[in-house]
Design an enzyme around this catalytic site. Sequence first.
Site, PDB file in Angstrom:
ATOM      1  CD  GLN A  78      -1.246   0.006   3.705  1.00 18.54           C
ATOM      2  OE1 GLN A  78      -1.687  -1.104   4.011  1.00 18.54           O
ATOM      3  NE2 GLN A  78      -1.589   1.120   4.349  1.00 18.54           N
ATOM      4  CG  HIS A  99      -3.353  -2.724   9.379  1.00 18.85           C
ATOM      5  ND1 HIS A  99      -3.249  -1.900   8.276  1.00 18.85           N
ATOM      6  CD2 HIS A  99      -2.590  -3.822   9.098  1.00 18.85           C
ATOM      7  CE1 HIS A  99      -2.453  -2.471   7.380  1.00 18.85           C
ATOM      8  NE2 HIS A  99      -2.056  -3.635   7.856  1.00 18.85           N
ATOM      9  CB  CYS A 112      -4.819  -1.251   5.296  1.00 21.85           C
ATOM     10  SG  CYS A 112      -5.879  -0.444   6.530  1.00 21.85           S
TER      11      CYS A 112
END
Length: 331
Positions: free
Chosen positions: A135, A277, A141
């Site tokens: 990324q 995340h 993400c």
Amino acid sequence: MFLLLCILSTLASEVFTSDYSLLDQDYYDLNNAKAIFNQFIQKYEKEYDDRIDYHFEVFKQNLQNINKWNKEKGTKMFGINAFTDLTFEEFSRFYLGFNAKNISSDGIVYKPSGIEAPDSLDWRDSGYVSPVKNQENCGSCFAFSATGNVEGQYAKNHNTQAISLSVQQSLDCESQGNCIDGGFPHNVFQALAEQGGSMREEDYPYEGVKGQCRTQRDKIVAKVTGGSQLGVSGEDDLKEALASHGPLSISVCVDNQFKAYNGGVFKPSTPCYQSNHAVLLVGYGNEGSTKYWLIKNSWGKQWGDQGYFRLVMGQRACGIGVIYTACAKVA
């Protein structure tokens, strides 16, 4: 003589550009931190302005942390990677992208089907997982996690190998998510459904910044019809859902220790439940008596275990099975 000088020059250059031995040690001697830092700069192609001294001090502090954590674990679980010159605050601004504070409770409650999940599972063995991606310094993400889920659903439904689909399309066409504030995989599923589906990575390559949605409907290869959060009640449900559905979008809580992960079965030293995340859950297994989850990350192959990490199972480590799970509907 000229030929000999050329050969020696080439050999010296190769040694200079490929000797990163100081970066891979069981213990980092802080008295040698400058030499280690120089190899770090070279390997990861770092370029600094007048803040090089600042990043060196951060680097040394992170080396000290790595030494401490490895001693506590009794194994070489943590090491130098591309993020070792960053504080956790700096790292968080660019390499995460899931904000649990803004998540809704909407979704489908997972109802166990009663299937008997195998003792171990790795959806890579079935070809349902594409290669590890990166990324870069964009909090996307959520788009990588969602795209990986769509790839797996398409491969599973069509009994074929995973096609590498466009993360950039997922990022561009989901109106609420971006590189700064992040987003949610289930919103990506809905956005792709509105677009008609997902294009190939090669037709809509990753740029690392959010742009205008540029879907070309004649190049859609995976038809996405929707998707939602999947409300699992814990890790047992998550295990069954993974065995039943294939790779799943999930969230985890990443802390400063996690960013230095280098391999092994990770168990956080301190509880971490605030998910920040999004990743892709692809399997589970055991190492001796220790059971673990197998998870694909989006920080490139140089991070962790070739871009993956193993997370201890049964302890809700990093909030797995507690905060967020999602799955796309793919025709």
